[in-house]
Write an enzyme that holds these catalytic residues in place. Structure first.
Site, PDB file in Angstrom:
ATOM      1  N   SER A  36       4.109  -2.505 -17.622  1.00  0.00           N
ATOM      2  CA  SER A  36       3.512  -3.831 -17.372  1.00  0.00           C
ATOM      3  C   SER A  36       2.080  -3.689 -16.868  1.00  0.00           C
ATOM      4  CB  SER A  36       4.351  -4.645 -16.391  1.00  0.00           C
ATOM      5  OG  SER A  36       4.622  -3.903 -15.225  1.00  0.00           O
ATOM      6  N   PHE A  71       7.622   3.722  -7.002  1.00  0.00           N
ATOM      7  CA  PHE A  71       6.246   3.184  -7.017  1.00  0.00           C
ATOM      8  C   PHE A  71       6.157   1.851  -7.745  1.00  0.00           C
ATOM      9  CE2 PHE A  71       6.124   7.777  -6.940  1.00  0.00           C
ATOM     10  CZ  PHE A  71       5.216   8.035  -5.935  1.00  0.00           C
ATOM     11  N   SER A  75       0.922  -5.180  -7.434  1.00  0.00           N
ATOM     12  CA  SER A  75       0.205  -4.865  -6.189  1.00  0.00           C
ATOM     13  C   SER A  75      -1.166  -5.522  -6.079  1.00  0.00           C
ATOM     14  CB  SER A  75       0.083  -3.350  -6.040  1.00  0.00           C
ATOM     15  OG  SER A  75      -0.638  -2.807  -7.119  1.00  0.00           O
ATOM     16  N   TYR A 139       1.999 -10.372  -1.341  1.00  0.00           N
ATOM     17  CA  TYR A 139       2.181  -8.960  -1.707  1.00  0.00           C
ATOM     18  C   TYR A 139       2.671  -8.162  -0.497  1.00  0.00           C
ATOM     19  CZ  TYR A 139       0.800  -4.086  -2.281  1.00  0.00           C
ATOM     20  OH  TYR A 139       0.786  -2.706  -2.283  1.00  0.00           O
ATOM     21  N   PHE A 167      -2.895   3.451   3.063  1.00  0.00           N
ATOM     22  CA  PHE A 167      -4.076   2.641   3.309  1.00  0.00           C
ATOM     23  C   PHE A 167      -4.838   2.562   1.974  1.00  0.00           C
ATOM     24  CE2 PHE A 167      -4.092   1.240   7.780  1.00  0.00           C
ATOM     25  CZ  PHE A 167      -2.778   1.580   8.019  1.00  0.00           C
ATOM     26  N   HIS A 185     -10.082  -2.908  -7.203  1.00  0.00           N
ATOM     27  CA  HIS A 185     -10.377  -2.019  -6.079  1.00  0.00           C
ATOM     28  C   HIS A 185     -11.858  -1.611  -6.049  1.00  0.00           C
ATOM     29  CE1 HIS A 185      -5.880  -0.849  -5.773  1.00  0.00           C
ATOM     30  NE2 HIS A 185      -6.184  -1.865  -4.999  1.00  0.00           N
ATOM     31  N   LEU A 186     -12.338  -1.457  -4.818  1.00  0.00           N
ATOM     32  CA  LEU A 186     -13.777  -1.280  -4.622  1.00  0.00           C
ATOM     33  C   LEU A 186     -14.353  -0.048  -5.345  1.00  0.00           C
ATOM     34  CD1 LEU A 186     -16.386  -2.180  -3.200  1.00  0.00           C
ATOM     35  CD2 LEU A 186     -15.691  -0.755  -1.250  1.00  0.00           C
TER      36      LEU A 186
HETATM   37  N1  NAD Z   1      -3.323   1.744  -5.071  1.00  0.00           N
HETATM   38  C1  NAD Z   1      -3.331   1.444  -3.773  1.00  0.00           C
HETATM   39  O1  NAD Z   1      -4.387   1.426  -3.112  1.00  0.00           O
HETATM   40  C2  NAD Z   1      -2.029   1.139  -3.058  1.00  0.00           C
HETATM   41  C3  NAD Z   1      -2.058   0.916  -1.675  1.00  0.00           C
HETATM   42  C4  NAD Z   1      -0.873   0.663  -1.000  1.00  0.00           C
HETATM   43  C5  NAD Z   1       0.341   0.644  -1.683  1.00  0.00           C
HETATM   44  N2  NAD Z   1       0.356   0.842  -3.022  1.00  0.00           N
HETATM   45  C6  NAD Z   1       1.660   0.800  -3.733  1.00  0.00           C
HETATM   46  O2  NAD Z   1       1.788   1.991  -4.495  1.00  0.00           O
HETATM   47  C7  NAD Z   1       2.521   1.735  -5.696  1.00  0.00           C
HETATM   48  C8  NAD Z   1       1.725   2.215  -6.886  1.00  0.00           C
HETATM   49  O3  NAD Z   1       0.472   1.535  -6.924  1.00  0.00           O
HETATM   50  P1  NAD Z   1      -0.563   1.811  -8.097  1.00  0.00           P
HETATM   51  O4  NAD Z   1      -1.913   1.548  -7.571  1.00  0.00           O
HETATM   52  O5  NAD Z   1      -0.262   3.140  -8.718  1.00  0.00           O
HETATM   53  O6  NAD Z   1      -0.170   0.632  -9.109  1.00  0.00           O
HETATM   54  P2  NAD Z   1      -0.050   0.651 -10.700  1.00  0.00           P
HETATM   55  O7  NAD Z   1      -0.051  -0.777 -11.116  1.00  0.00           O
HETATM   56  O8  NAD Z   1      -1.059   1.566 -11.296  1.00  0.00           O
HETATM   57  O9  NAD Z   1       1.399   1.282 -10.938  1.00  0.00           O
HETATM   58  C9  NAD Z   1       2.580   0.550 -10.858  1.00  0.00           C
HETATM   59  C10 NAD Z   1       3.456   0.955 -12.033  1.00  0.00           C
HETATM   60  O10 NAD Z   1       4.733   0.308 -11.935  1.00  0.00           O
HETATM   61  C11 NAD Z   1       5.103  -0.174 -13.227  1.00  0.00           C
HETATM   62  N3  NAD Z   1       6.037  -1.305 -13.003  1.00  0.00           N
HETATM   63  C12 NAD Z   1       5.785  -2.469 -12.356  1.00  0.00           C
HETATM   64  N4  NAD Z   1       6.894  -3.211 -12.328  1.00  0.00           N
HETATM   65  C13 NAD Z   1       7.887  -2.515 -12.957  1.00  0.00           C
HETATM   66  C14 NAD Z   1       9.252  -2.752 -13.219  1.00  0.00           C
HETATM   67  N5  NAD Z   1       9.862  -3.899 -12.874  1.00  0.00           N
HETATM   68  N6  NAD Z   1       9.962  -1.802 -13.871  1.00  0.00           N
HETATM   69  C15 NAD Z   1       9.378  -0.642 -14.247  1.00  0.00           C
HETATM   70  N7  NAD Z   1       8.079  -0.358 -14.028  1.00  0.00           N
HETATM   71  C16 NAD Z   1       7.348  -1.289 -13.381  1.00  0.00           C
HETATM   72  C17 NAD Z   1       3.794  -0.555 -13.884  1.00  0.00           C
HETATM   73  O11 NAD Z   1       3.862  -0.599 -15.285  1.00  0.00           O
HETATM   74  C18 NAD Z   1       2.859   0.557 -13.384  1.00  0.00           C
HETATM   75  O12 NAD Z   1       2.873   1.670 -14.244  1.00  0.00           O
HETATM   76  C19 NAD Z   1       2.796   0.234  -5.696  1.00  0.00           C
HETATM   77  O13 NAD Z   1       4.107   0.041  -5.221  1.00  0.00           O
HETATM   78  C20 NAD Z   1       1.775  -0.327  -4.730  1.00  0.00           C
HETATM   79  O14 NAD Z   1       2.240  -1.510  -4.123  1.00  0.00           O
HETATM   80  C21 NAD Z   1      -0.794   1.092  -3.736  1.00  0.00           C
HETATM   81  O1  GDU Z   2     -15.677  -6.066  -5.717  1.00  0.00           O
HETATM   82  C1  GDU Z   2     -15.307  -5.815  -4.568  1.00  0.00           C
HETATM   83  C2  GDU Z   2     -13.999  -5.308  -4.287  1.00  0.00           C
HETATM   84  C3  GDU Z   2     -13.662  -5.084  -2.967  1.00  0.00           C
HETATM   85  N1  GDU Z   2     -14.542  -5.347  -1.969  1.00  0.00           N
HETATM   86  C4  GDU Z   2     -14.177  -5.080  -0.576  1.00  0.00           C
HETATM   87  O2  GDU Z   2     -13.874  -3.712  -0.462  1.00  0.00           O
HETATM   88  C5  GDU Z   2     -12.833  -3.507   0.502  1.00  0.00           C
HETATM   89  C6  GDU Z   2     -11.710  -2.736  -0.154  1.00  0.00           C
HETATM   90  O3  GDU Z   2     -11.110  -3.575  -1.137  1.00  0.00           O
HETATM   91  P1  GDU Z   2     -10.017  -3.056  -2.179  1.00  0.00           P
HETATM   92  O4  GDU Z   2      -9.673  -4.201  -3.070  1.00  0.00           O
HETATM   93  O5  GDU Z   2     -10.499  -1.795  -2.797  1.00  0.00           O
HETATM   94  O6  GDU Z   2      -8.784  -2.669  -1.263  1.00  0.00           O
HETATM   95  P2  GDU Z   2      -7.989  -3.563  -0.188  1.00  0.00           P
HETATM   96  O7  GDU Z   2      -8.419  -3.076   1.154  1.00  0.00           O
HETATM   97  O8  GDU Z   2      -8.096  -5.002  -0.437  1.00  0.00           O
HETATM   98  O9  GDU Z   2      -6.487  -3.238  -0.571  1.00  0.00           O
HETATM   99  C7  GDU Z   2      -5.854  -2.029  -0.284  1.00  0.00           C
HETATM  100  O10 GDU Z   2      -5.352  -2.088   1.018  1.00  0.00           O
HETATM  101  C8  GDU Z   2      -4.400  -3.119   1.196  1.00  0.00           C
HETATM  102  C9  GDU Z   2      -4.061  -3.143   2.653  1.00  0.00           C
HETATM  103  O11 GDU Z   2      -4.584  -4.334   3.180  1.00  0.00           O
HETATM  104  C10 GDU Z   2      -3.207  -2.849   0.331  1.00  0.00           C
HETATM  105  O12 GDU Z   2      -2.561  -1.667   0.729  1.00  0.00           O
HETATM  106  C11 GDU Z   2      -3.621  -2.773  -1.123  1.00  0.00           C
HETATM  107  O13 GDU Z   2      -2.507  -2.395  -1.918  1.00  0.00           O
HETATM  108  C12 GDU Z   2      -4.720  -1.774  -1.286  1.00  0.00           C
HETATM  109  O14 GDU Z   2      -5.213  -1.847  -2.598  1.00  0.00           O
HETATM  110  C13 GDU Z   2     -12.406  -4.904   0.958  1.00  0.00           C
HETATM  111  O15 GDU Z   2     -13.031  -5.192   2.154  1.00  0.00           O
HETATM  112  C14 GDU Z   2     -12.935  -5.839  -0.134  1.00  0.00           C
HETATM  113  O16 GDU Z   2     -13.279  -7.113   0.341  1.00  0.00           O
HETATM  114  C15 GDU Z   2     -15.807  -5.837  -2.232  1.00  0.00           C
HETATM  115  O17 GDU Z   2     -16.610  -6.071  -1.318  1.00  0.00           O
HETATM  116  N2  GDU Z   2     -16.145  -6.048  -3.537  1.00  0.00           N
END
Ligand code: NAD
Ligand code: GDU
Length: 322
Positions: A36, A71, A75, A139, A167, A185-186
């Site tokens: 997805s 995972f 998100s 979320y 984080f 993401h930033l």
């Molecule tokens: N990336 C971050 O900064 C961050 C921070 C905190 C927590 N997380 C958590 O880490 C995990 C992975 O994040 P990510 O950045 O790799 O996201 P991502 O979207 O790249 O990966 C998620 C994967 O899960 C699959 N998926 C979603 N729903 C599904 C379902 N019902 N059945 C089977 N597959 C499914 C998607 O296809 C995707 O491949 C998530 O649970 C997210 O909430 C991520």
């Molecule tokens: O175009 C952009 C994108 C982001 N930001 C800022 O950059 C910082 C980081 O933003 P991200 O979107 O990269 O990450 P978040 O801190 O919002 O989110 C991350 O931290 C969260 C915890 O609050 C969750 O864990 C989430 O899954 C994870 O992606 C934030 O202050 C955001 O406002 C900008 O200024 N410009």
């Protein structure tokens, strides 16, 4: 000793990096992903792949698996505010089905991707796991609900579980990296400016109570995160639900991140000021003492320029392939 692991969401960013680490450590890996938000080509060579939904996990899970690394989730913080039902359905409903399948099959260990978003606006920094959990968006609320579900599953049915509260995950590991579509993401967004795919980076607010007015975050290298997952598998004890923050304990502002990308890429990176983004706490920095003590985890790639350099190399490789 090698094990057999089901990795849900292993076609996504973090799951694919962890799956790669498991394979390199000699383990057998099956990725279950419905694609997805993930990519088939993100699944590491050497992993078996099932294209399917976690809500149907009972079809594939059996007692030959030693553990599940979970995972799979939606998100996107912003999307969760406008479509909360999507997040309750997939993150909570999906995990309920997965836990039932694990119970049925007798799979007794779980490592779950939780998030700093479970805490909401912190009262004190760095954040410890006993801090109040008051998520500011659906979320974070859905992930907190899953953490509560897992606590009950461990107490009632003897599951051994570790929730890892990431984080801000960043960086890449060889062929595995971040390619969310749309990207929110930033760091990957600033790298798109360096690649000429965007004109400028929008800075979401410069009136926060921080040294330069922009939000401060704790950026952790995805490979350090992967190390923690392998350690968590060893630390999972039947009947216990351990919760660990994963971060470096160093905060960087949005402006510091943009400046680091300028240094790494040599691109000027124009900035435009934008409104604050709803639901953004001013400062999120982790205390990872629990992970150090209970998992024996030590991050080794904390340098922000190194994290950005790895993400940059990955972004350039993807651009060459397209
Ligand atoms: N990336 C971050 O900064 C961050 C921070 C905190 C927590 N997380 C958590 O880490 C995990 C992975 O994040 P990510 O950045 O790799 O996201 P991502 O979207 O790249 O990966 C998620 C994967 O899960 C699959 N998926 C979603 N729903 C599904 C379902 N019902 N059945 C089977 N597959 C499914 C998607 O296809 C995707 O491949 C998530 O649970 C997210 O909430 C991520
Ligand atoms: O175009 C952009 C994108 C982001 N930001 C800022 O950059 C910082 C980081 O933003 P991200 O979107 O990269 O990450 P978040 O801190 O919002 O989110 C991350 O931290 C969260 C915890 O609050 C969750 O864990 C989430 O899954 C994870 O992606 C934030 O202050 C955001 O406002 C900008 O200024 N410009």
């Amino acid at each position: 000793m090698s094990g057999k692991y089901l990795v849900t969401g292993g076609a996504g960013y973090v799951g694919s990096v962890v799956a790669q680490h498991l394979i390199e450590a000699g383990h057998e890996v099956t990725v279950l992903d419905n694609l997805s938000t993930g990519f088939r080509e993100g699944v590491p060579a050497g992993a078996s792949f099932i294209e399917g939904d976690i809500r149907d996990a009972a079809k594939w899970l059996d007692a030959t698996y030693d553990a599940v690394l979970h995972f799979a989730a939606f998100s996107q913080v912003g999307e969760s505010v406008v479509k909360p039902e999507k997040y309750w359905d997939n993150n909570v409903g999906g995990t309920m089905a997965l836990l039932a399948a694990m119970r049925e099959a007798g799979v007794r260990r779980l490592v779950f991707s939780s998030t700093a978003a479970t805490y909401g606006e912190p009262e004190t920094t760095p954040i410890v796991e006993t801090a109040p959990t008051r998520p500011t968006n659906p979320y974070g609320a859905s992930k907190l609900a899953v953490d509560h579900m897992i606590t009950g599953e461990a107490a009632a049915h003897g599951l051994g579980a570790v929730s890892l509260r990431y984080f801000n995950v960043a960086g890449a590991y060889g062929a595995q990296g971040e390619r969310h579509d749309p990207e929110s993401h930033l760091i990957p967004l600033v790298l798109q400016v360096a690649q000429g795919r965007r004109e400028a980076i929008s800075v979401y607010g410069d009136d926060y109570p921080t040294p330069d007015g922009t939000c401060v975050r704790d950026y952790i290298h995805v490979a350090d995160l992967a190390d923690a997952h392998l350690l968590a598998l060893k630390a999972a004890v039947p009947g216990e639900h351990l919760i660990c923050n994963l971060g470096n304990g160093n905060g960087f502002s949005v402006r510091e991140v943009v400046e680091t990308v300028r240094q790494v890429t040599g691109h000027p990176i124009p900035e435009v000021m934008a409104e604050r983004r709803a639901g953004d706490p001013a400062v999120l920095v982790a205390s990872a003492e629990t992970a150090r003590e209970r998992l024996g985890w030590t991050p080794s790639r904390a340098d922000l320029a190194g994290i950005v350099a790895d993400a940059w190399a990955f972004a350039q490789n993807i651009a060459r392939e397209q």
